[in-house]
Write a protein that holds these residues in place. Structure first.
Motif, PDB file in Angstrom:
ATOM      1  N   TYR A  38     -32.384  13.695  48.785  1.00 29.54           N
ATOM      2  CA  TYR A  38     -31.889  14.442  47.630  1.00 29.54           C
ATOM      3  C   TYR A  38     -33.060  15.206  47.038  1.00 29.54           C
ATOM      4  N   ARG A  39     -32.868  16.474  46.747  1.00 32.76           N
ATOM      5  CA  ARG A  39     -33.948  17.288  46.208  1.00 32.76           C
ATOM      6  C   ARG A  39     -34.159  16.988  44.724  1.00 32.76           C
ATOM      7  N   ASP A  41     -35.124  19.217  41.420  1.00 28.21           N
ATOM      8  CA  ASP A  41     -35.258  20.573  40.876  1.00 28.21           C
ATOM      9  C   ASP A  41     -35.889  20.508  39.490  1.00 28.21           C
ATOM     10  N   VAL A  46     -31.374  15.636  41.893  1.00 29.43           N
ATOM     11  CA  VAL A  46     -30.013  16.117  42.138  1.00 29.43           C
ATOM     12  C   VAL A  46     -29.333  15.089  43.042  1.00 29.43           C
ATOM     13  N   LEU A  48     -26.301  14.267  43.991  1.00 33.60           N
ATOM     14  CA  LEU A  48     -24.909  14.575  44.302  1.00 33.60           C
ATOM     15  C   LEU A  48     -24.717  14.408  45.804  1.00 33.60           C
ATOM     16  N   ASP A  50     -22.651  15.676  47.840  1.00 33.83           N
ATOM     17  CA  ASP A  50     -22.466  16.959  48.525  1.00 33.83           C
ATOM     18  C   ASP A  50     -23.759  17.745  48.692  1.00 33.83           C
ATOM     19  N   GLU A  51     -24.777  17.413  47.910  1.00 33.08           N
ATOM     20  CA  GLU A  51     -26.056  18.118  47.960  1.00 33.08           C
ATOM     21  C   GLU A  51     -27.092  17.410  48.834  1.00 33.08           C
ATOM     22  N   ALA A  52     -26.767  16.260  49.374  1.00 29.15           N
ATOM     23  CA  ALA A  52     -27.708  15.527  50.228  1.00 29.15           C
ATOM     24  C   ALA A  52     -27.999  16.337  51.487  1.00 29.15           C
ATOM     25  N   GLN A  53     -29.225  16.194  51.979  1.00 29.53           N
ATOM     26  CA  GLN A  53     -29.612  16.898  53.200  1.00 29.53           C
ATOM     27  C   GLN A  53     -30.088  15.883  54.231  1.00 29.53           C
TER      28      GLN A  53
END
Length: 61
Positions: A38-39, A41, A46, A48, A50-53
């Motif tokens: 998770y980034r 910012d 963040v 979330l 759906d925002e995981a990479q």
């Protein structure tokens, strides 16, 4: 920018509720069990789903 250690103690992965590893140089919170990150910012994690990479796992020896 570094995150407050007290904050790091209470943060958990929203997917498996487990602990996250802080990678300060990459500004990421990493879940090594699921190989995701998770980034962060502007000092704000963040967390979330759906925002995981994808995050590469360590190479095995």
């Amino acid at each position: 920018m570094s995150l407050d250690p007290k904050l790091l103690d209470v943060l958990a992965c929203p997917q498996d509720k487990g602990p996250l590893t802080y990678k300060e140089d990459e500004q990421l919170l990493v879940n090594e069990r699921l190989n995701i990150a998770y980034r962060i910012d502007d000092g704000i994690p963040v967390l979330l789903i759906d925002e995981a990479q994808d995050y590469p796992s360590a190479p095995s020896a």
